[in-house]
Structures are given as C-alpha cells and as structure tokens.
Design an enzyme around this catalytic site. Structure first.
Site, PDB file in Angstrom:
ATOM      1  N   TYR A 151      -1.623   0.019  10.221  1.00 19.35           N
ATOM      2  CA  TYR A 151      -1.714  -0.452   8.836  1.00 19.35           C
ATOM      3  C   TYR A 151      -0.479  -0.033   8.046  1.00 19.35           C
ATOM      4  O   TYR A 151       0.135  -0.832   7.341  1.00 19.35           O
ATOM      5  CB  TYR A 151      -2.982   0.105   8.188  1.00 19.35           C
ATOM      6  CG  TYR A 151      -3.266  -0.429   6.808  1.00 19.35           C
ATOM      7  CD1 TYR A 151      -3.805  -1.703   6.628  1.00 19.35           C
ATOM      8  CD2 TYR A 151      -3.013   0.348   5.678  1.00 19.35           C
ATOM      9  CE1 TYR A 151      -4.086  -2.190   5.363  1.00 19.35           C
ATOM     10  CE2 TYR A 151      -3.289  -0.125   4.409  1.00 19.35           C
ATOM     11  CZ  TYR A 151      -3.826  -1.396   4.262  1.00 19.35           C
ATOM     12  OH  TYR A 151      -4.095  -1.878   2.995  1.00 19.35           O
TER      13      TYR A 151
ATOM     14  N   SER B 151       0.850  -1.190   0.000  1.00 20.19           N
ATOM     15  CA  SER B 151       0.000   0.000   0.000  1.00 20.19           C
ATOM     16  C   SER B 151       0.883   1.236   0.000  1.00 20.19           C
ATOM     17  O   SER B 151       1.995   1.222   0.541  1.00 20.19           O
ATOM     18  CB  SER B 151      -0.880   0.015   1.263  1.00 20.19           C
ATOM     19  OG  SER B 151      -1.523   1.260   1.434  1.00 20.19           O
TER      20      SER B 151
END
Length: 262
Positions: A165, A152
C-alpha cells in the site's frame, strides 16, 4: 483584484467534476464539497447500490446542479473506457478529476502473493494513471483544469498498512509531481492529498481496537481521528481557481502526524 474576481476564485459554478470511489467515505464527501462550490458531478464507483444512494442524496441536496453516476470497476480497462464513452455521450467535459478509488490488503512483506501485490498497484496506481490519461483530452480544453489524487501518509513514511500500500501511494504521489510538470503547458494542475487516519468504513475495523486507536491518537498532535469532510475540504481547495498557482504538491491532511517526529 476586484471583489467579483475574489468571489469567482472560490466558486466552481459551470465546472464539471469526475469523482471516483464516490459511493462512500472520502469520495462521497469530496463530491458533496465540490457540489457545495457549484460543480456538476459525474460519480463513479464499483458499489452500484451505494453509488445510487449517494447520487440521489446529492441530487436532492443540490437541485441546481447535475448529479449523474455510473457503476464501474476502474481496474478493468473496458470499464475505464466505458466511463469516458458515457461522459462523451452525455456531452459533458469535466475540468476536474478526483482519483479517489483505492484499496488495500494489509500483509507482512513476506506474506504477499504476487497477485495480491499486483492487485493493489492496479487499483491504487495504474487505474489512477489511466484515468488521468483518458481525462486529459477533456481537461486540456478548459482553462484551469485540476486533478487531485488521493494518496496517503503511508506513501511518505512508514505506517502499519503494509509495504504494498505504501509503495502504491508513493508511486501515486510521484505520478502527481510528474504530471504537474508535464501537463502545466496544457493548463492542467495536478496535486494530491495524503490523509492519515480518517473515519471511514475502511478504517473502522482497525480503530475498533481500543489499544490501537490509542496508539494512533498518541501519534496525532490534534488527538483525534480525521473526518472525510476534512479531506474533502482540502481536495476542493486544490480544485478551486483560488489555488491556481498550486501544482505538484502532496498536501498532508493528518492532524500533524507527519510533523510529530520522535
């Protein structure tokens, strides 16, 4: 290079791809893209019903390939072992692994309970690490095997997904680089993709807020939300023989987000 070789460089006929998180979103799109290049598919996800729907749809769309599926929670060590017992019993030997399974619980850094932090790392980082290690004996038997980890942009720069995250995806990116170097001698290339906002079930809630969506688009030079198929195309390229000299890379699929700056 002869034309026949050029054609082969853009095909995956005779290869088998193991795709995790394959029931929806990017994983499902990646499976479809790999099937389009001729790869047989071994699909894994927690959502048994969604996984079976995906399996049936891909089997109908690509009748010339094998499309098999197993429901498993890859956070669980027993389920990870069950996946590779299943593969062994089937007699398949995957030469491609796509680590797409992942998740998030957005919080302010001070609000994470220890078990929430661990859960994010277990799914996004540790499960992928163990899947790579379990897949290694299969991948090493092939020439030109490939692993693609779905990271990501949050693992590269700050976005509003929560520190946990971003940390877990940054660790996944570094795992990609380390394995690329360590396993190059085994004929295994290891790369990652780093998406920005992609139109999936997971992003739907955030993007339903019109003001937030406008902020996202302002930070995206291409001025639109990405599609799962666009990430899938990057994943497939990194698996192809055409990408045989590409390893240890984290390819942003972000509409220009990381390049924008201030």
């Amino acid at each position: 290079m002869a034309l026949a070789h050029l054609s082969d460089a853009w095909r995956l006929t005779g290869r088998t791809a193991l795709v995790t998180g394959a029931s929806h979103g990017i994983g499902r799109a990646a499976a479809r893209e790999l099937a389009g290049f001729g790869a047989d598919l071994l699909l894994v996800a927690r959502d048994a019903a969604g996984l079976e729907t995906t399996r049936q749809e891909l089997a109908e769309a690509f009748p010339a390939i094998e499309v098999l599926a197993l429901a498993a929670d890859l956070v669980e060590a027993e389920d990870r072992l069950a996946v590779f017992d299943w593969i062994t019993d089937l007699g398949f030997s995957p030469s491609i692994l796509v680590n797409n399974a992942g998740g998030n619980q957005p919080r302010a850094a001070l609000d994470y309970a220890p078990e929430e932090l661990r859960a994010i790392f277990e799914l996004n980082t540790f499960a992928a690490f163990e899947m790579c290690r379990l897949a290694h004996p299969f991948l090493a038997t092939h020439g030109g095997a490939a692993i693609v980890n779905v990271g990501s942009v949050s693992g590269i720069t700050h976005v509003r997904t929560g520190a946990a995250y971003g940390m877990s995806k940054a660790a996944l990116h570094q795992l990609t680089r380390n394995l690329a170097v360590e396993w190059a001698a085994d004929g295994i290339r290891v790369n990652a993709v780093a998406p920005w906002y992609i139109r999936t079930r997971r992003s739907a809630l955030a993007l339903a807020d019109a003001d937030y969506r406008e902020e996202v688009l302002e930070r995206t030079p291409l001025k639109r939300i990405g599609e799962p198929e666009e990430v899938a195309a990057a994943i497939a390229f990194l698996c192809l023989p055409a990408a045989a000299y590409v390893t240890g890379q984290v390819l942003a699929v972000d509409g220009g987000f990381l390049a924008l700056g201030f």
